[in-house]
Scaffold this motif. Structure first.
Motif, PDB file in Angstrom:
ATOM      1  N   CYS A  16       2.063  -1.926  24.726  1.00 16.29           N
ATOM      2  CA  CYS A  16       3.284  -1.422  25.357  1.00 16.29           C
ATOM      3  C   CYS A  16       3.740  -2.305  26.512  1.00 16.29           C
ATOM      4  O   CYS A  16       4.919  -2.265  26.902  1.00 16.29           O
ATOM      5  N   CYS A  17       2.835  -3.079  27.084  1.00 18.20           N
ATOM      6  CA  CYS A  17       3.179  -3.972  28.189  1.00 18.20           C
ATOM      7  C   CYS A  17       3.280  -5.421  27.720  1.00 18.20           C
ATOM      8  O   CYS A  17       3.004  -6.359  28.466  1.00 18.20           O
ATOM      9  N   HIS A  18       3.677  -5.602  26.483  1.00 20.03           N
ATOM     10  CA  HIS A  18       3.824  -6.936  25.891  1.00 20.03           C
ATOM     11  C   HIS A  18       4.858  -7.746  26.677  1.00 20.03           C
ATOM     12  O   HIS A  18       5.885  -7.221  27.106  1.00 20.03           O
ATOM     13  N   PRO A  19       4.604  -9.039  26.897  1.00 18.41           N
ATOM     14  CA  PRO A  19       5.533  -9.857  27.694  1.00 18.41           C
ATOM     15  C   PRO A  19       6.920 -10.006  27.087  1.00 18.41           C
ATOM     16  O   PRO A  19       7.849 -10.418  27.787  1.00 18.41           O
ATOM     17  N   ALA A  20       7.093  -9.676  25.810  1.00  9.88           N
ATOM     18  CA  ALA A  20       8.420  -9.763  25.202  1.00  9.88           C
ATOM     19  C   ALA A  20       9.351  -8.664  25.695  1.00  9.88           C
ATOM     20  O   ALA A  20      10.568  -8.747  25.506  1.00  9.88           O
ATOM     21  N   LEU A  21       8.790  -7.633  26.351  1.00 14.07           N
ATOM     22  CA  LEU A  21       9.581  -6.487  26.796  1.00 14.07           C
ATOM     23  C   LEU A  21       9.945  -6.607  28.275  1.00 14.07           C
ATOM     24  O   LEU A  21       9.188  -7.167  29.068  1.00 14.07           O
ATOM     25  N   LEU A  34      -6.471  -6.505  21.130  1.00 14.26           N
ATOM     26  CA  LEU A  34      -6.521  -7.099  22.459  1.00 14.26           C
ATOM     27  C   LEU A  34      -6.330  -8.607  22.350  1.00 14.26           C
ATOM     28  O   LEU A  34      -6.828  -9.232  21.414  1.00 14.26           O
ATOM     29  N   PRO A  35      -5.590  -9.216  23.286  1.00 16.74           N
ATOM     30  CA  PRO A  35      -5.381 -10.666  23.237  1.00 16.74           C
ATOM     31  C   PRO A  35      -6.680 -11.408  23.517  1.00 16.74           C
ATOM     32  O   PRO A  35      -7.663 -10.818  23.991  1.00 16.74           O
ATOM     33  N   PRO A  36      -6.730 -12.702  23.265  1.00 13.83           N
ATOM     34  CA  PRO A  36      -7.923 -13.495  23.576  1.00 13.83           C
ATOM     35  C   PRO A  36      -8.263 -13.389  25.063  1.00 13.83           C
ATOM     36  O   PRO A  36      -7.410 -13.068  25.896  1.00 13.83           O
ATOM     37  N   ASP A  37      -9.506 -13.706  25.386  1.00 14.80           N
ATOM     38  CA  ASP A  37      -9.971 -13.570  26.774  1.00 14.80           C
ATOM     39  C   ASP A  37      -9.067 -14.306  27.752  1.00 14.80           C
ATOM     40  O   ASP A  37      -8.825 -13.833  28.859  1.00 14.80           O
ATOM     41  N   GLY A  38      -8.549 -15.457  27.362  1.00 11.48           N
ATOM     42  CA  GLY A  38      -7.718 -16.231  28.268  1.00 11.48           C
ATOM     43  C   GLY A  38      -6.427 -15.521  28.652  1.00 11.48           C
ATOM     44  O   GLY A  38      -5.903 -15.713  29.749  1.00 11.48           O
ATOM     45  N   ASP A  39      -5.904 -14.698  27.734  1.00 10.33           N
ATOM     46  CA  ASP A  39      -4.649 -13.980  27.983  1.00 10.33           C
ATOM     47  C   ASP A  39      -4.875 -12.542  28.429  1.00 10.33           C
ATOM     48  O   ASP A  39      -3.947 -11.898  28.921  1.00 10.33           O
ATOM     49  N   ARG A  40      -6.090 -12.055  28.261  1.00  5.85           N
ATOM     50  CA  ARG A  40      -6.339 -10.636  28.500  1.00  5.85           C
ATOM     51  C   ARG A  40      -6.125 -10.261  29.963  1.00  5.85           C
ATOM     52  O   ARG A  40      -5.571  -9.211  30.279  1.00  5.85           O
ATOM     53  N   ARG A  41      -6.563 -11.124  30.874  1.00  6.67           N
ATOM     54  CA  ARG A  41      -6.431 -10.823  32.300  1.00  6.67           C
ATOM     55  C   ARG A  41      -4.972 -10.617  32.689  1.00  6.67           C
ATOM     56  O   ARG A  41      -4.631  -9.673  33.388  1.00  6.67           O
ATOM     57  N   ALA A  42      -4.096 -11.514  32.199  1.00  5.41           N
ATOM     58  CA  ALA A  42      -2.674 -11.402  32.522  1.00  5.41           C
ATOM     59  C   ALA A  42      -2.083 -10.129  31.940  1.00  5.41           C
ATOM     60  O   ALA A  42      -1.244  -9.473  32.570  1.00  5.41           O
TER      61      ALA A  42
END
Length: 421
Positions: free
Chosen positions: A115-120, A172-180
């Motif tokens: 729901c908090c995808h960066p495309a939104l 869940l996104p990869p670890d590199g993107d998960r934090r953001a």
């Protein structure tokens, strides 16, 4: 009424699990979310009358599954095997039939991240989070944000289509993107809470239901990320802030600033939990913006009175926060803390400097507060006529009617004092 509230709480807690089960089965978030909403509405009407079923999650999943089949058929996108599977399993056609559907994992974090995808946009992230994870109806979200149900329905529909076009996946996104992405989730929950604590427009100071939903979802995030300091800090910040709600308005509904609040009306249990959480988060030695804000709130609530507040410590905490988050609201809050700690003239000098270098007066996030803060500091400096002008300018800029009345009252006080000088 008690049963209605019990049902509402149960539906809100089950919503992400039911949606997760349907999305995992069909892989169509845009359609599944509608199906689950209809199941939740059906339960909200039926359960208060007939009682909560023995296996409420299974009941909801079966109804949502059946509605999902209907929706897929209606858009001519359902596969024949799905229709045959539904027809061959009576437990999926009849929600009262025995045979629970077992969900053995929690999909809440997946949903929050989706729901908090960066495309939104931020507005779309908030609306989708409240509906998909919070289980709120479109009408409830529209009411909370002061827009029509049709407007909110369009916003939610567009958000789901944007996710579809972006190829967003229920994982869940990869670890590199998960934090953001987790940071984006916390930002959305923080924005929901802020709107519930002080609405941006209307004749109410805040909306308790929206603030409580933000706290509930943040607690959920905290449980899903044990050992993480920032979710603990965010939960603490919300609790320490929400605990003061009862004292924020007077008998006539007027705004009561922090300095004048009756601290005996603050929620002691909520304060104790918030302070314990920030102390635990602080010991993890991974300082973040929400922990710093919670620490500032804790300093405020630990003081027996406004005069006893450790303002130099608050000013120092705001300086640290500004280094991590150099935003207009943080800078303006540091001005207030510095003025309390070291005098109104020093606060005015800092405000002028920050306004000149960062354009605070032009920032829509804080433009009203800049005028209000300047007015307060001018009043404390003895420039009552100028303070009155600034208070009136601030009142004209805000859409919150209670806040507007407070600012206008302050303007009148300054004008009266100016005439007697």
């Amino acid at each position: 009424m008690a049963r209605d509230r019990e049902v509402e709480h149960l539906l809100r807690s089950e919503a992400p699990q039911v949606l997760g089960a349907i999305v995992r089965r069909f892989g169509r978030f845009d359609v599944a979310e509608d199906a689950v909403q209809e199941a939740l509405i059906a339960a909200s009407r039926q359960w208060p009358v007939d009682g909560v079923p023995d296996e409420p999650r299974s009941w909801l999943i079966r109804v949502a599954y059946r509605r999902m089949i209907d929706l897929l058929r209606s858009e001519q996108a359902a596969h024949r095997r799905e229709a045959e599977a539904a027809a061959s399993d009576p437990s999926l056609v009849d929600p009262t039939a025995p045979g629970p559907t077992v969900v053995d994992h929690d999909d809440s974090l997946h949903l929050l991240v989706l729901c908090c995808h960066p495309a939104l946009s931020a507005a779309s992230q908030i609306a989708l989070t409240l509906r998909a994870v919070g289980g709120l109806t479109t009408a409830e979200i529209a009411h909370a944000y002061g827009v029509s149900e049709a407007t909110m329905a369009v916003r939610i529909s567009r958000a789901k289509q944007q996710l579809k076009r972006a190829g967003a996946r229920f994982e869940l996104p990869p670890d590199g993107d998960r934090r953001a992405r987790i940071e984006a989730v916390m930002r959305v929950l923080y924005l929901i809470f802020n709107e519930g604590y002080t609405v941006s427009a209307g004749d109410e100071l805040g909306r308790r239901d929206l603030a409580e939903e933000a706290i509930r979802l943040t607690r959920m995030l905290q449980r899903m990320l044990p050992g993480e300091a920032e979710p603990e800090g965010l939960t603490a910040l919300m609790l320490l802030t929400e605990a003061r709600r009862a004292a924020r308005t007077g008998a006539s509904g007027e705004l009561v600033p922090l300095a004048d609040q009756d601290r005996g009306r603050w929620d002691a249990e909520m304060l104790a939990e918030g302070k314990a959480l920030i102390e635990r988060a602080w010991r993890r030695r991974r300082v973040g913006t929400y922990q710093l804000q919670a620490a500032i709130a804790a300093v405020h609530v630990e003081a027996a009175s406004d005069d006893a507040t450790d303002w130099p410590q608050i000013a120092a905490l705001y300086l640290g926060l500004e280094q991590l988050e150099p935003t207009a609201p943080v800078r303006l809050s540091r001005v207030v803390a510095v003025a309390h700690a070291y005098g109104a003239q020093r606060g005015l000098a800092l405000l002028d400097d920050l306004d000149r270098t960062h354009g605070l007066s032009e920032d829509p996030l804080v433009s009203v507060r800049v005028r209000a803060v300047r007015a307060h500091l001018l009043g404390r400096s003895g420039a009552h006529a100028l303070a009155g002008e600034e208070f009136r300018a601030a009142a004209a800029m805000t859409g919150n009617l209670i806040e507007q009345q407070y600012l206008e009252d302050r303007a009148v006080r300054m004008e009266v004092r100016s005439k007697h000088e």
